[in-house]
Design a protein around this motif. Structure first.
Motif, PDB file in Angstrom:
ATOM      1  N   UNK A  21       0.822  -1.211   0.000  1.00  0.00           N
ATOM      2  CA  UNK A  21       0.000   0.000   0.000  1.00  0.00           C
ATOM      3  C   UNK A  21       0.855   1.261   0.000  1.00  0.00           C
ATOM      4  N   UNK A  23       3.083   2.144   2.330  1.00  0.00           N
ATOM      5  CA  UNK A  23       3.469   2.627   3.650  1.00  0.00           C
ATOM      6  C   UNK A  23       4.766   1.957   4.077  1.00  0.00           C
ATOM      7  N   UNK A  25       7.256   0.075   6.219  1.00  0.00           N
ATOM      8  CA  UNK A  25       7.083  -0.897   7.293  1.00  0.00           C
ATOM      9  C   UNK A  25       8.439  -1.470   7.677  1.00  0.00           C
ATOM     10  N   UNK A  29       8.496  -5.059  13.034  1.00  0.00           N
ATOM     11  CA  UNK A  29       7.124  -4.653  13.367  1.00  0.00           C
ATOM     12  C   UNK A  29       6.135  -5.637  12.754  1.00  0.00           C
ATOM     13  N   UNK A  30       6.403  -6.079  11.536  1.00  0.00           N
ATOM     14  CA  UNK A  30       5.492  -7.011  10.880  1.00  0.00           C
ATOM     15  C   UNK A  30       5.518  -8.376  11.562  1.00  0.00           C
ATOM     16  N   UNK A  34       5.291 -13.202  16.533  1.00  0.00           N
ATOM     17  CA  UNK A  34       4.890 -14.479  15.940  1.00  0.00           C
ATOM     18  C   UNK A  34       6.016 -15.132  15.133  1.00  0.00           C
ATOM     19  N   UNK A  69       2.951 -15.557  10.970  1.00  0.00           N
ATOM     20  CA  UNK A  69       2.879 -14.564   9.905  1.00  0.00           C
ATOM     21  C   UNK A  69       3.604 -14.991   8.638  1.00  0.00           C
ATOM     22  N   UNK A  70       3.324 -14.257   7.578  1.00  0.00           N
ATOM     23  CA  UNK A  70       4.021 -14.420   6.300  1.00  0.00           C
ATOM     24  C   UNK A  70       4.341 -13.018   5.786  1.00  0.00           C
ATOM     25  N   UNK A  71       5.542 -12.849   5.269  1.00  0.00           N
ATOM     26  CA  UNK A  71       5.938 -11.586   4.628  1.00  0.00           C
ATOM     27  C   UNK A  71       6.630 -11.947   3.324  1.00  0.00           C
ATOM     28  N   UNK A  85      -0.697  -9.499  -5.300  1.00  0.00           N
ATOM     29  CA  UNK A  85      -1.252  -9.984  -4.030  1.00  0.00           C
ATOM     30  C   UNK A  85      -2.762 -10.166  -4.125  1.00  0.00           C
ATOM     31  N   UNK A  91      -3.421 -12.600   1.987  1.00  0.00           N
ATOM     32  CA  UNK A  91      -3.882 -11.661   3.007  1.00  0.00           C
ATOM     33  C   UNK A  91      -2.731 -11.181   3.888  1.00  0.00           C
ATOM     34  N   UNK A  92      -1.512 -11.469   3.473  1.00  0.00           N
ATOM     35  CA  UNK A  92      -0.376 -11.002   4.246  1.00  0.00           C
ATOM     36  C   UNK A  92       0.291  -9.832   3.538  1.00  0.00           C
ATOM     37  N   UNK A  93       1.336  -9.286   4.182  1.00  0.00           N
ATOM     38  CA  UNK A  93       1.977  -8.073   3.682  1.00  0.00           C
ATOM     39  C   UNK A  93       3.070  -8.384   2.658  1.00  0.00           C
TER      40      UNK A  93
END
Lengths: 169, 167
Positions: A21, A23, A25, A29-30, A34, A69-71, A85, A91-93
């Motif tokens: 998006x 922003x 990151x 932080x992401x 987890x 999580x997944x990045x 995406x 649905x992950x970053x």
């Protein structure tokens, strides 16, 4: 970021990049608290990535209820990553290193592709402190982790970091 | 447990930490959105929100608000409809400036507030769970923060309005 080279040894560098998006990151932080799969991929155009992403999309239903999580990180521009995406149903970053800021610092440049200058396909499973639990080099497709290998890694990290893995009695 | 509260009121609250008037899209007044950062519930109508939603320096915005009547009974956060709405929010190709679900207890979906300042996206996944409305809010009450990393939708503890995402 001023460090000349971040060698991937035991801990993944705390990258700071724009997300899909736009922003900015920070990886830590992401990851939050987890176990997290950190995936470097070539780009939307690579059929091997498209096949591997389908594996991750299947895994996300489990990850989303398992506090994991997944990045995903590539040199695709943010808008391209956002479209990719959305098309995948992820649905992950996704993070965009279109400036190729981290490519060499992480020693993850795919030198054989001088047209796209992408990331070497590489998958890490890290703990909340970005310590690397496992690494998979996916230059050849069979080097990439299966969904079952990722499940085993996420189980091992979860067991190590959750003090209540053995249910309180 | 979140210490951020929001309420939709007919008049400004004397002790709110942030608040701004609400308007219908045709300009008719629609009350006030008030917010508090404190432990105790400030007014009877207040619901818990993600504290990052509240920003006294936030710019004016459009809000998609879902505010179900709690007397009618609320859906659990584990309800498939609520789970699916959270998945849809994470999957959106046009992320909002901010979003928070609302809580009146530890485990039920008591609504949502979605903030947008750019092009309006006329699709609020939470408005498919409970009836929603779109209002304009003045400056000084809602901020901006990115969606959580995902794909996690379940969080570690109760009493934390999604997407608040840490222990």
């Amino acid at each position: 970021m001023t460090s000349p080279t971040q060698s991937i040894a035991d801990v993944l560098a705390d990258l700071e990049l724009p997300d899909h998006a736009g922003r900015t990151r920070r990886l830590s932080e992401l990851v939050g608290g987890d176990p997290t799969i950190v995936q470097f991929y070539r780009g939307w155009w690579c059929p091997k990535e498209q096949a591997f992403f389908r594996r991750l999309v299947e895994l996300q239903d489990e990850a989303e209820v398992a506090y994991s999580g997944i990045v995903s990180i590539s040199v695709d521009p943010a808008a391209t990553a956002a479209a990719f995406r959305a098309g995948l149903g992820a649905r992950w970053t996704f993070l965009s290193d279109s400036e190729r800021t981290w490519l060499d610092r992480l020693e993850l440049r795919e030198t054989t592709d001088t047209l796209n200058n992408p990331y070497l396909p590489t998958v890490f499973v890290v703990d909340p402190d970005l310590r690397i639990h496992s690494r998979y080099d996916g230059y050849w497709f069979w080097g990439r982790p299966t969904a079952e290998e990722l499940r085993q890694d996420l189980r091992a990290v979860t067991r190590a970091i959750r003090p209540d893995w053995e249910p309180p009695r | 447990m979140s210490r951020a509260w929001v309420a939709m009121l007919d008049a400004p609250a004397p002790d709110a930490d942030a608040q701004a008037p609400l308007e219908e899209l045709d300009g008719r007044p629609a009350g006030w959105l008030a917010a508090w950062l404190r432990k105790a519930k400030p007014v009877r109508e207040a619901r818990r929100a993600d504290p990052r939603l509240i920003d006294a320096d936030g710019a004016a915005a459009l809000l998609a608000i879902v505010w179900p009547d709690r007397d009618r009974g609320l859906l659990a956060f584990d309800d498939l409809a609520v789970q699916h709405a959270r998945r849809e929010m994470l999957r959106t190709a046009a992320p909002p400036d901010a979003v928070s679900t609302l809580l009146v207890d530890d485990s039920h979906f008591a609504g949502s507030i979605t903030v947008r300042r750019g092009p309006w996206v006329d699709d609020d996944p939470f408005a498919r769970v409970e009836p929603g409305r779109v209002l304009h809010v003045g400056a000084g009450v809602v901020g901006a923060f990115p969606l959580p990393v995902g794909p996690v939708i379940e969080r570690h503890g109760s009493a934390q309005p999604w997407p608040w995402e840490w222990f």
